[in-house]
Design a protein around this motif. Structure first.
Motif, PDB file in Angstrom:
ATOM      1  N   LYS A 105      77.918 -24.155  74.258  1.00  0.00           N
ATOM      2  CA  LYS A 105      78.146 -22.850  75.219  1.00  0.00           C
ATOM      3  C   LYS A 105      77.408 -22.616  76.113  1.00  0.00           C
ATOM      4  N   ASP A 106      76.254 -22.761  76.112  1.00  0.00           N
ATOM      5  CA  ASP A 106      74.997 -22.546  76.880  1.00  0.00           C
ATOM      6  C   ASP A 106      75.029 -23.542  77.955  1.00  0.00           C
ATOM      7  N   GLU A 107      75.407 -24.709  77.784  1.00  0.00           N
ATOM      8  CA  GLU A 107      75.435 -25.674  78.879  1.00  0.00           C
ATOM      9  C   GLU A 107      76.749 -25.385  79.574  1.00  0.00           C
ATOM     10  N   LEU A 108      77.706 -24.811  79.111  1.00  0.00           N
ATOM     11  CA  LEU A 108      79.106 -24.888  79.877  1.00  0.00           C
ATOM     12  C   LEU A 108      78.873 -23.565  80.819  1.00  0.00           C
ATOM     13  N   THR A 109      78.084 -22.513  80.134  1.00  0.00           N
ATOM     14  CA  THR A 109      77.840 -21.352  80.925  1.00  0.00           C
ATOM     15  C   THR A 109      77.067 -21.701  82.443  1.00  0.00           C
ATOM     16  N   ARG A 110      75.947 -22.656  81.955  1.00  0.00           N
ATOM     17  CA  ARG A 110      75.004 -22.790  83.445  1.00  0.00           C
ATOM     18  C   ARG A 110      75.787 -23.532  84.282  1.00  0.00           C
ATOM     19  N   SER A 111      76.696 -24.479  83.700  1.00  0.00           N
ATOM     20  CA  SER A 111      77.495 -25.484  84.679  1.00  0.00           C
ATOM     21  C   SER A 111      78.473 -24.379  85.536  1.00  0.00           C
ATOM     22  N   ILE A 112      79.227 -23.639  84.831  1.00  0.00           N
ATOM     23  CA  ILE A 112      80.145 -22.581  85.519  1.00  0.00           C
ATOM     24  C   ILE A 112      79.235 -21.762  86.536  1.00  0.00           C
TER      25      ILE A 112
END
Length: 404
Positions: free
Chosen positions: A60-67
């Motif tokens: 989830k954190d990696e997804l948030t950073r990408s977005i």
């Protein structure tokens, strides 16, 4: 950007309604929806690359950073675009006017005198904004009521003529079109409807007798009699004005006559110059008065002085030559049409010479095409504005031979 009540909480976009909201509110809502769609498409486009690389983000954190990274890329570009939109409109116009611009119609760089004239118009707009407490934005100039507001201010506060108003509109339209080409968000719904062409005004011309009267003035004698100041350069002004009456040259071209090619041998009687405005070579036959003036200065003609002083010289020359016919001029100034009466000499300016040339050549029955080649006009509509023939003179040109 939009009213809170226009937000659709379920669809997360704005909705519009001609019945509930004003046109400008609906336009703002549509603009916001366009922005949101653009953002949505941008994000989906970036995320679609993950499938190409069989990438699955379960963290989830990696997804948030990408977005967030993609969003920052988008908003960074959009903020730069917004900064551009917040540029003061008149400042951008002045910068655009004074840049090295090519005129696509002529293929030449815009001349300095054109830049100066357009700069004056932008300064006029800045005074308008300040007096009317209006924002210096492109939205002000593209608003539906801009034309009415400017005309009301120009008439009531500045007592401008109708043609000054229309000349301002013409420059505004050109600058807004240029801003639109520069990718500013310009709504052309209303400003394109502004009138950009002024009306023909009542301008005078001098007939052959009046030109000769000025040419024949004995200026040295008039100086001795105290009618002209001893140090006055009026004689030089007179000589160049007479040359203008017999060549149709603009004021700027009269100052370049020494750069021309004077063909004065027994087989020729012309002067050839490159016109300042059109950059085209013009070959003009020499009237005896022009040739005499050229010989008087031994082939080195004087230069015109200050524009204001030169025009004052011409008025005094006209007065001394007895060109005092009462002339009526109709003018729309400050929104009021009036007819003013002047002595003809008070209306003489350097452009009178060019107008006199065109009119006298026309009345002499010279071909319009040939006259236009000398004046540099490219269309007859503009040329005929210079021809100040009366209805009686036109009728005389067309009269029939009564002999059978």
């Amino acid at each position: 950007m939009v009213k809170t009540e226009m937000w659709d909480k379920k669809k997360h976009i704005c909705y519009t309604s001609k019945e509930k909201f004003k046109d400008r509110d609906n336009r703002a809502a549509s603009k916001t929806n366009t922005f949101l769609k653009k953002f949505n498409d941008f994000m989906l486009d970036k995320i679609s690359y993950w499938n190409d690389y069989n990438k699955r983000l379960t963290d989830k954190d990696e997804l948030t950073r990408s977005i967030k990274r993609y969003a920052n890329w988008f908003f960074d570009g959009e903020l730069k675009a917004m900064d551009k939109q917040e540029t003061k409109a008149t400042e951008w116009m002045l910068s655009n006017i004074n840049s090295d611009r090519l005129d696509t119609h002529t293929g030449r760089y815009v001349a300095d005198r054109t830049k100066n004239a357009q700069t004056t118009v932008i300064h006029r707009l800045q005074s308008f904004l300040e007096d009317c407490n209006l924002a210096d934005t492109f939205e002000t100039f593209t608003a539906q009521n801009f034309g009415t507001k400017f005309m009301d201010w120009g008439y009531s506060k500045k007592n401008y003529t109708e043609n000054t108003i229309y000349a301002t509109y013409e420059i505004v339209k050109a600058q807004l079109n240029a801003a639109k080409r520069a990718k500013f968000d310009i709504d052309d719904t209303y400003y394109k409807q502004l009138r950009g062409k002024g009306k023909d005004v009542d301008n005078i011309y001098l007939n052959e007798d009046e030109i000769k009267a000025i040419y024949n003035l004995d200026i040295p004698k008039l100086k001795q009699e105290g009618l002209i100041d001893e140090k006055s350069t009026m004689e030089k002004t007179r000589d160049l004005f007479v040359i203008g009456c017999y060549t149709g040259l603009r004021r700027s071209d009269l100052n370049k006559l020494n750069d021309g090619i004077w063909n004065l041998d027994e087989n020729g009687n012309t002067v050839s110059i490159i016109a300042e405005k059109t950059k085209k070579r013009v070959i003009i036959p020499l009237h005896p008065c022009v040739r005499a003036i050229y010989n008087k200065y031994h082939g080195v003609l004087p230069k015109l002085g200050d524009k204001h002083n030169s025009n004052e010289h011409l008025k005094n020359l006209g007065r001394l030559a007895g060109i005092n016919e009462i002339t009526a001029i109709t003018e729309n100034r400050g929104g009021k049409v009036t007819t003013l009466k002047h002595k003809k000499y008070d209306l003489i300016g350097f452009h009178t010479a060019r107008r006199s040339f065109a009119t006298n050549m026309f009345l002499a029955g010279k071909p319009t095409y040939a006259i236009m080649q000398l004046t540099g006009h490219t269309n007859e509509r503009t040329f005929y504005k210079y021809v100040k023939a009366t209805p009686e003179q036109i009728a005389k040109l067309l009269e029939f031979n009564t002999a059978i």
